[in-house]
Design a protein around this motif. Structure first.
Motif: not given
Length: 283
Positions: A201-214
Motif C-alpha cells: 500500500p505504501d508504494r500505491e500511495q506513492a504512485r498516487g502522490e506522483l500522479l497528483q503532482a503530474l
C-alpha cells in the motif's frame, strides 16, 4: 469586444516508452501515447508490445512522431576507449549491437575487475545528474542489454536520434529516464516493484502522490498531465509501475518540444548522448 483567444495547437504525436530487452505478455514494452497542447500533456492511452519484433514494427509507423525511450542510447567514452571500439556513435553502436552478450559480459567484467571498489563501472556524463545506472551495467538492472536490443531496433527501423544519428526526420527518438522525474516528487521513496511481496500500500500511495503532482504541474518541467479518471485509476493500481513509467517518459519528451536541441546542453559528448531533462549544471 474581447479578442478571441485561441488555445495553442496540439503538437505532433508523442510516445513515452517503458522498455524491456526481453519483453513478454507478462512484462511487455509499454508505450504511452499522447500530445502536448500548450502546457498540458494529454494522455491518449497505452499500447503493449509483447515481443521485440512487435515493438520494432511500431517504430516503422509513418511519422510525424517523437518518442522518449527508457533505455540508454550510448556508452561511456572511457569504456569505449579502453575497449578500442569505434569513437563515432553510429559505427560504435553497429559494432556493439552485433556482439554476443556473453562476450560483452566477459569484457565488462574484466574492465570492472581492474578498478577500485566504488568505481568499478565507467559512467557517461549524464548518469550523475540523472541518477541513472551506468549503461555498461549488465545486472540489476541490465541496462547494457536494453541498449543492445533497443538501439539495434531503432537503427533497423531508420529512426532519427537527434544529436547522435540522422534517420527519418519525421520519426524522432530521444533518451528518457522516468526515475529522474519520479525522484523530483518522491525523493528516494519506491513507487513500484516487480516482486509481488513488495507491491505494498505504501508504494500505491506513492504512485498516487506522483500522479497528483503530474496532474497539478508540480514539477520543474512546467507541464500538467491531462488523464481520464479511468486512466488515473490504472496508473495508481498497476503495481509494476510500467504504465506510470511510460507516462513519465511521455512528460519528458513533451518538455523537449520547445527546448533548443531537444533539451540537450551544447557541451554534450556526441558519443555518449544525453538523458532528457537531466540538468547540465549537475554534471
Amino acid at each position: 469586444m474581447n479578442a478571441l483567444v485561441r488555445s495553442p495547437a496540439p503538437s505532433v504525436p508523442l510516445r513515452g516508452v517503458d522498455f524491456s530487452s526481453a519483453p513478454s505478455r507478462r512484462k511487455p514494452i509499454v508505450e504511452a501515447q499522447g500530445w502536448r497542447q500548450g502546457s498540458v500533456v494529454h494522455l491518449q492511452g497505452w499500447r503493449r508490445h509483447a515481443s521485440l519484433p512487435d515493438w520494432q514494427d511500431s517504430l516503422r509507423e509513418p511519422g510525424p512522431w517523437i518518442g522518449g525511450f527508457d533505455l540508454p542510447f550510448g556508452l561511456p567514452r572511457e569504456l569505449v576507449v579502453a575497449q578500442g571500439w569505434p569513437l563515432s556513435w553510429a559505427p560504435l553502436m553497429r559494432h556493439y549491437t552485433c556482439q554476443q552478450r556473453d562476450d560483452l559480459r566477459a569484457r565488462f567484467a574484466a574492465f570492472c575487475a581492474g578498478r577500485p571498489a566504488g568505481g568499478k563501472f565507467a559512467h557517461r556524463r549524464c548518469d550523475g545528474p540523472a541518477g541513472a545506472s551506468p549503461s555498461m551495467k549488465w545486472v540489476n538492472p541490465p541496462v547494457a542489454w536494453m541498449l543492445h536490443a533497443g538501439v539495434a531496433g531503432l537503427l533497423a527501423a531508420g529512426v532519427s536520434l537527434p544529436g547522435l544519428h540522422d534517420g527519418d526526420p519525421q520519426r524522432l527518438a530521444l533518451e528518457a529516464y522516468p526515475g529522474l522525474l519520479a525522484r523530483e516528487v518522491l525523493g528516494r521513496r519506491s513507487y513500484k516493484s516487480d516482486d509481488v511481496a513488495r507491491q505494498t500500500p505504501d508504494r500505491e500511495q506513492a504512485r498516487g502522490e506522483l500522479l497528483q503532482a503530474l496532474r497539478a504541474g508540480c514539477t520543474r518541467l512546467g507541464l500538467r498531465l491531462q488523464a481520464s479518471p479511468e486512466q488515473c485509476q490504472a496508473l495508481c493500481q498497476e503495481p509494476r509501475g510500467d504504465l506510470l513509467d511510460a507516462v513519465l517518459c511521455l512528460m519528458q519528451v513533451a518538455w523537449s518540444l520547445d527546448q533548443p536541441r531537444h533539451g540537450w546542453p551544447p557541451e554534450v559528448d556526441p558519443l555518449e548522448g544525453w538523458i532528457l531533462t537531466a540538468p547540465w549544471a549537475a554534471a
